[in-house]
Design a protein around this motif. Structure first.
Motif, PDB file in Angstrom:
ATOM      1  N   VAL A 267       6.532 -52.153  30.714  1.00  0.00           N
ATOM      2  CA  VAL A 267       7.197 -51.135  29.912  1.00  0.00           C
ATOM      3  C   VAL A 267       8.071 -50.258  30.814  1.00  0.00           C
ATOM      4  CG1 VAL A 267       6.863 -49.138  28.406  1.00  0.00           C
ATOM      5  CG2 VAL A 267       5.337 -51.127  28.225  1.00  0.00           C
ATOM      6  N   VAL A 268       9.269 -49.930  30.367  1.00  0.00           N
ATOM      7  CA  VAL A 268      10.170 -49.035  31.101  1.00  0.00           C
ATOM      8  C   VAL A 268      10.583 -47.906  30.160  1.00  0.00           C
ATOM      9  CG1 VAL A 268      12.193 -48.872  32.573  1.00  0.00           C
ATOM     10  CG2 VAL A 268      11.054 -51.080  32.276  1.00  0.00           C
ATOM     11  N   ARG A 269      10.362 -46.678  30.601  1.00  0.00           N
ATOM     12  CA  ARG A 269      10.671 -45.495  29.794  1.00  0.00           C
ATOM     13  C   ARG A 269      11.908 -44.786  30.346  1.00  0.00           C
ATOM     14  NH1 ARG A 269       5.107 -46.045  29.772  1.00  0.00           N
ATOM     15  NH2 ARG A 269       4.183 -45.999  27.662  1.00  0.00           N
ATOM     16  N   PRO A 270      12.469 -43.830  29.594  1.00  0.00           N
ATOM     17  CA  PRO A 270      13.677 -43.120  30.051  1.00  0.00           C
ATOM     18  C   PRO A 270      13.501 -42.515  31.448  1.00  0.00           C
ATOM     19  CG  PRO A 270      13.254 -42.619  27.755  1.00  0.00           C
ATOM     20  CD  PRO A 270      12.070 -43.402  28.241  1.00  0.00           C
ATOM     21  N   GLY A 271      14.502 -42.713  32.273  1.00  0.00           N
ATOM     22  CA  GLY A 271      14.487 -42.163  33.628  1.00  0.00           C
ATOM     23  C   GLY A 271      13.829 -43.059  34.648  1.00  0.00           C
ATOM     24  N   GLU A 272      13.215 -44.174  34.238  1.00  0.00           N
ATOM     25  CA  GLU A 272      12.517 -45.059  35.159  1.00  0.00           C
ATOM     26  C   GLU A 272      13.419 -46.223  35.576  1.00  0.00           C
ATOM     27  OE1 GLU A 272       7.910 -44.442  33.595  1.00  0.00           O
ATOM     28  OE2 GLU A 272       8.954 -46.346  33.224  1.00  0.00           O
ATOM     29  N   VAL A 280      14.577 -58.514  27.772  1.00  0.00           N
ATOM     30  CA  VAL A 280      14.056 -57.464  26.888  1.00  0.00           C
ATOM     31  C   VAL A 280      13.352 -58.119  25.690  1.00  0.00           C
ATOM     32  CG1 VAL A 280      14.619 -55.502  25.427  1.00  0.00           C
ATOM     33  CG2 VAL A 280      15.841 -55.834  27.585  1.00  0.00           C
ATOM     34  N   ILE A 281      12.085 -57.736  25.478  1.00  0.00           N
ATOM     35  CA  ILE A 281      11.303 -58.264  24.358  1.00  0.00           C
ATOM     36  C   ILE A 281      11.336 -57.296  23.174  1.00  0.00           C
ATOM     37  CG2 ILE A 281       9.032 -59.084  23.635  1.00  0.00           C
ATOM     38  CD1 ILE A 281      10.442 -60.805  25.740  1.00  0.00           C
ATOM     39  N   GLU A 282      11.209 -56.010  23.456  1.00  0.00           N
ATOM     40  CA  GLU A 282      11.212 -54.997  22.401  1.00  0.00           C
ATOM     41  C   GLU A 282      11.990 -53.770  22.878  1.00  0.00           C
ATOM     42  OE1 GLU A 282       7.292 -53.861  21.399  1.00  0.00           O
ATOM     43  OE2 GLU A 282       6.649 -55.843  20.696  1.00  0.00           O
ATOM     44  N   GLY A 283      12.523 -53.020  21.907  1.00  0.00           N
ATOM     45  CA  GLY A 283      13.137 -51.731  22.192  1.00  0.00           C
ATOM     46  C   GLY A 283      14.636 -51.805  22.394  1.00  0.00           C
ATOM     47  N   GLN A 284      15.250 -50.648  22.353  1.00  0.00           N
ATOM     48  CA  GLN A 284      16.669 -50.501  22.621  1.00  0.00           C
ATOM     49  C   GLN A 284      16.872 -49.323  23.558  1.00  0.00           C
ATOM     50  OE1 GLN A 284      18.575 -50.152  18.741  1.00  0.00           O
ATOM     51  NE2 GLN A 284      19.338 -52.253  18.931  1.00  0.00           N
ATOM     52  N   ALA A 285      17.827 -49.438  24.472  1.00  0.00           N
ATOM     53  CA  ALA A 285      18.091 -48.347  25.406  1.00  0.00           C
ATOM     54  C   ALA A 285      19.448 -48.543  26.057  1.00  0.00           C
ATOM     55  CB  ALA A 285      16.994 -48.278  26.475  1.00  0.00           C
ATOM     56  N   ALA A 286      20.013 -47.434  26.521  1.00  0.00           N
ATOM     57  CA  ALA A 286      21.212 -47.493  27.363  1.00  0.00           C
ATOM     58  C   ALA A 286      20.750 -47.580  28.805  1.00  0.00           C
ATOM     59  CB  ALA A 286      22.068 -46.251  27.145  1.00  0.00           C
ATOM     60  N   GLY A 309      16.642 -55.665  37.882  1.00  0.00           N
ATOM     61  CA  GLY A 309      15.800 -54.737  38.621  1.00  0.00           C
ATOM     62  C   GLY A 309      16.632 -53.771  39.445  1.00  0.00           C
ATOM     63  N   GLY A 310      16.177 -52.515  39.529  1.00  0.00           N
ATOM     64  CA  GLY A 310      16.902 -51.503  40.276  1.00  0.00           C
ATOM     65  C   GLY A 310      17.824 -50.666  39.412  1.00  0.00           C
ATOM     66  N   THR A 311      18.116 -51.109  38.181  1.00  0.00           N
ATOM     67  CA  THR A 311      18.906 -50.297  37.253  1.00  0.00           C
ATOM     68  C   THR A 311      17.985 -49.308  36.535  1.00  0.00           C
ATOM     69  OG1 THR A 311      18.669 -51.981  35.540  1.00  0.00           O
ATOM     70  CG2 THR A 311      20.617 -52.109  36.932  1.00  0.00           C
ATOM     71  N   VAL A 312      18.564 -48.292  35.909  1.00  0.00           N
ATOM     72  CA  VAL A 312      17.773 -47.184  35.359  1.00  0.00           C
ATOM     73  C   VAL A 312      17.982 -47.069  33.860  1.00  0.00           C
ATOM     74  CG1 VAL A 312      17.348 -44.695  35.457  1.00  0.00           C
ATOM     75  CG2 VAL A 312      17.900 -45.950  37.552  1.00  0.00           C
ATOM     76  N   VAL A 313      16.870 -46.936  33.122  1.00  0.00           N
ATOM     77  CA  VAL A 313      16.917 -46.731  31.674  1.00  0.00           C
ATOM     78  C   VAL A 313      17.230 -45.256  31.403  1.00  0.00           C
ATOM     79  CG1 VAL A 313      15.557 -46.726  29.552  1.00  0.00           C
ATOM     80  CG2 VAL A 313      15.352 -48.625  31.157  1.00  0.00           C
ATOM     81  N   LEU A 314      18.285 -45.006  30.615  1.00  0.00           N
ATOM     82  CA  LEU A 314      18.700 -43.628  30.336  1.00  0.00           C
ATOM     83  C   LEU A 314      17.996 -43.048  29.117  1.00  0.00           C
ATOM     84  CD1 LEU A 314      22.538 -44.009  30.943  1.00  0.00           C
ATOM     85  CD2 LEU A 314      20.842 -43.052  32.497  1.00  0.00           C
ATOM     86  N   ASP A 315      17.855 -43.856  28.081  1.00  0.00           N
ATOM     87  CA  ASP A 315      17.167 -43.381  26.883  1.00  0.00           C
ATOM     88  C   ASP A 315      16.494 -44.582  26.214  1.00  0.00           C
ATOM     89  OD1 ASP A 315      19.216 -44.812  25.680  1.00  0.00           O
ATOM     90  OD2 ASP A 315      20.370 -43.042  25.162  1.00  0.00           O
ATOM     91  N   GLY A 316      15.538 -44.324  25.397  1.00  0.00           N
ATOM     92  CA  GLY A 316      14.834 -45.404  24.724  1.00  0.00           C
ATOM     93  C   GLY A 316      13.726 -45.996  25.589  1.00  0.00           C
TER      94      GLY A 316
END
Length: 746
Positions: A267-272, A280-286, A309-316
């Protein structure tokens, strides 16, 4: 090698310590490559031996080969960028020795010369005073040179350390012998020349001076290498350290990212940061991918999309299935690219080391032949030793060791005043021939910050009102485009919003001044609403200019279009024009889309554009240009520029860019003003001219002075003074760089 054998090979990496120059790395590499089934490459910059070995070759055997070569080795567990910086540790050790040696050298030099030239000034115990001042310098301070010389002796090799150690030891030993056993306290000479040529052979200051000067050069070299190695440390710091794995029962568990396995879901949350390449299996994010690809706009990730890997989830929130982990990820591949590019530079040994391969043994042979000849002809042991010692002292590479560091020090100081920082000298050797300058786009030619470029509104709406409503709705958003809209409105004029809601990959809604405001993707905002023809036209025009287009709706009416773009730096066009006036080819190389790249290139005056290129693709483009015979300078600022900066003949990094880009480059542009690019190239050329002049003088001086010393025409004291004068000339020539100005004049 057959396929059956090839499948049994494995890659091993060893941390190698004790190497002091490129020749050491070459020695270790040659020893390893003599083993059957072994192909090794040793990187002096990172102190890592990368070995492709047959399955039956034990790691302990590889370490034993390195140790037999005179160095220490152990299996590599973590990347050097994640551990202690060996170059910084070496620099601190050298600085301590340098400070102590310099403090003691000043009184030693004064007293030694006075006692040697004017024996009547000697007092009871004078020899003990000199010895006490010199002992810490020639033993403890000079120990790094003695240690390497002893190791070279055990393995039948020689380096500059060998010559330094022999010179220091011989000068010290003969001075002590003269002071305690043969010196006369009352001998006088008629005239200064007689005093200099016939005075007692007391020149402890020669031994101490060589130690001080060479320690200074080695200290500044180690400090520069430490800063260069920061590219790998900064790059490793960006990787995800942990991963939140989804368990079969739906629960979650945090594990170290290194333990993540292919096929596991996390799981990857905002800011991580995303811990591995995957799907991606589930969810939407920028997702902010600018670090890895150079794409200035966030990329929307939804089920079925690939993430890096190494990129950052901004939201979602995203649920990702790992497809590539550990060394197989694109991020790990980027680290390898930087390592390989730096290794290529490290293979080009320093000019002084190349000279040492022939010069050091030749000097030792000449010194021995000189002593033998004088002893045979005159039978005078003192005369024979003095002549041989003069040869060693006059040949000591003090000026040779100062030729590069002093020029770099002065150029660095002058460059800092001009907003330029020169990090190293290896790549600068090609600066005269640079004919192509490659620019990154985002953060280099542009500001790297999205900015509102226009607000177009429907009839009966005011642009200021629409922008203020949009900014109020976006105030709670972390999206870069939302931040750009908010920053376009003064904080005092920002309205309050309620019931804020973000829809991942689409936009935001909020209640502002009693109305529901919707801001986001045109396709999402216009769903179920009528779009006025003027706003539809504004959308098409903005997208044609490669701008980001955002629709604003109040309640059920689409009332405005906000266009957002990465603004071109004011100094970009002038800098490009200045380079083109000098006959240099300019190229725009970016990971962004072709439409945006063409628009920026047109704005700054660059004719050649290479767009939509990944980090490894940037390295390939640089390599292709070099294969065409081009000498390439690369200007960039992002993490994705690190490998290309390291792989170019000359790397220039924007000082406000990432640590990775700064660490991988050869020249840092401290200011954002791109006018410093042509200035930096001019300073680099001036620095290389100075280094070459210094090297020619230092080596030519030694070659010319050795025959004079061998002929017995130089007392070792005069040889020591001449050596110091040579160093003075080298330093003086380097100081001329302080007069370098913006136009490149000196």
């Amino acid at each position: 090698m057959s396929d059956s054998v090839a499948t049994q090979t494995r890659r091993v990496q060893l941390d190698v310590s004790g190497m002091t120059c490129g020749a050491c790395a070459a020695r270790v590499q040659n020893k390893l490559n003599r083993l059957d089934g072994v192909r090794a490459s040793v990187n002096f910059a990172t102190r890592v031996a990368t070995i492709d070995a047959a399955a039956d070759v034990a790691v302990d055997d590889l370490c034993a080969v390195v140790e037999k070569a005179g160095y220490q080795a152990e299996p590599r567990v973590d990347r050097p960028s994640e551990g202690i910086d060996p170059d910084a540790r070496t620099a601190r050790s050298l600085l301590r020795r340098l400070v102590v040696a310099a403090i003691l050298f000043i009184p030693l030099a004064d007293l030694s010369v006075m006692f040697a030239v004017v024996p009547s000034t000697r007092f009871t115990g004078w020899e003990w005073v000199l010895t006490a001042l010199a002992a810490p310098i020639v033993t403890w301070a000079a120990w790094p040179f003695h240690r390497v010389a002893l190791r070279n002796l055990r393995h039948g090799t020689a380096s500059m350390e060998t010559l330094i150690s022999i010179g220091v030891t011989a000068a010290t030993g003969w001075s002590i012998y003269t002071a305690f056993f043969t010196a006369s306290a009352t001998r006088q000479a008629d005239g200064i020349w007689q005093a200099l040529t016939h005075s007692d052979a007391i020149y402890l200051e020669v031994a101490a001076g060589v130690t001080v000067f060479v320690l200074a050069g080695r200290y500044f070299e180690a400090r520069a290498k430490s800063k260069a190695g920061g590219a790998l440390r900064a790059l490793a710091a960006l990787s995800a350290k942990t991963a939140t794995v989804q368990l079969p029962d739906g629960g979650e568990m945090v594990i170290p990212a290194t333990e993540l396995k292919e096929g596991q879901r996390f799981v990857v949350r905002p800011g991580e940061a995303i811990a591995a390449d995957g799907l991606v299996i589930e969810g939407q994010a920028a997702v902010d991918v600018s670090a890895m690809t150079g794409e200035s706009k966030p990329v929307d990730a939804s089920p079925g999309a690939s993430v890096v890997g190494g990129t950052v989830v901004l939201d979602g929130r995203l649920l990702v299935e790992a497809a590539a982990v550990g060394e197989d990820t694109r991020f790990a591949g980027m680290v390898r690219l930087v390592e390989e590019a730096q290794a290529e530079k490290a293979d080009a040994q320093r000019i002084a080391d190349r000279i040492a391969a022939v010069f050091v043994p030749a000097v030792l042979v000449i010194a021995v032949l000189t002593a033998a000849a004088w002893l045979t002809i005159t039978g005078d042991l003192d005369r024979a030793v003095a002549a041989a010692l003069a040869v060693v002292v006059i040949a000591c590479p003090c000026a040779l060791g100062l030729a590069t560091p002093t020029a770099m020090m002065v150029a660095s100081g002058r460059g800092a005043q001009l907003g330029i920082f020169l990090k190293g000298h290896r790549a600068l050797e090609a600066i005269r021939a640079v004919d192509t300058v490659v620019f990154d786009k985002t953060g280099t030619l542009t500001t790297g910050r999205p900015t509102v470029t226009g607000v177009i509104v429907a009839p009966e709406w005011e642009a200021d009102e629409v922008l203020r409503r949009a900014a109020a709705a976006e105030a709670g958003s972390e999206h870069p485009l939302g931040k750009a809209i908010v920053s376009a409105v003064p904080a005092a004029d920002l309205w309050e919003a309620q019931d804020f809601r973000a829809v991942a990959g689409s936009g935001v809604t909020a209640e502002v001044a009693g109305h529901v405001v919707t801001v986001g993707r045109p396709s999402w905002v216009s769903r179920g609403r009528v779009v006025p023809a003027s706003l539809a036209a504004a959308r098409r025009a903005g997208e044609a200019r490669a701008e980001s287009v955002v629709f604003v709706a109040v309640d059920d009416a689409v009332c405005g279009v906000v266009t957002i773009a990465d603004a071109v730096k004011d100094s970009a066009a002038d800098a490009v024009a200045a380079l083109q006036r000098e006959g240099l080819r300019t190229v725009l190389l970016t990971g962004d889309n072709a439409a945006t790249a063409d628009a920026i290139a047109t704005a700054v005056g660059i004719d050649e554009v290479i767009a939509e290129v990944l980090p490894e693709g940037k390295v390939e483009v640089i390599a292709r240009l070099r294969e065409q015979g081009r000498v390439v300078a690369m200007v960039g600022d992002g993490i994705n520029d690190g490998p290309a900066l390291a792989g170019a003949d000359l790397g220039l990094a924007i000082g406000r860019g990432t640590d990775v880009a700064i660490g991988a480059a050869d020249i840092i542009l401290v200011r954002d003003n791109l006018d410093s690019v042509p200035t930096a190239l001019g300073l680099a050329r001036a620095t290389m001219r100075t280094i070459r002049t210094n090297m020619v003088w230092a080596f030519g001086y030694n070659v010319a002075a050795i025959p004079i010393a061998a002929a017995g025409m130089l007392n070792p004291l005069i040889a020591g003074a001449a050596m110091a004068f040579s160093s003075f000339l080298v330093v003086s020539n380097s100081l001329r760089l302080r007069n370098f100005d913006q136009k490149g004049q000196r």
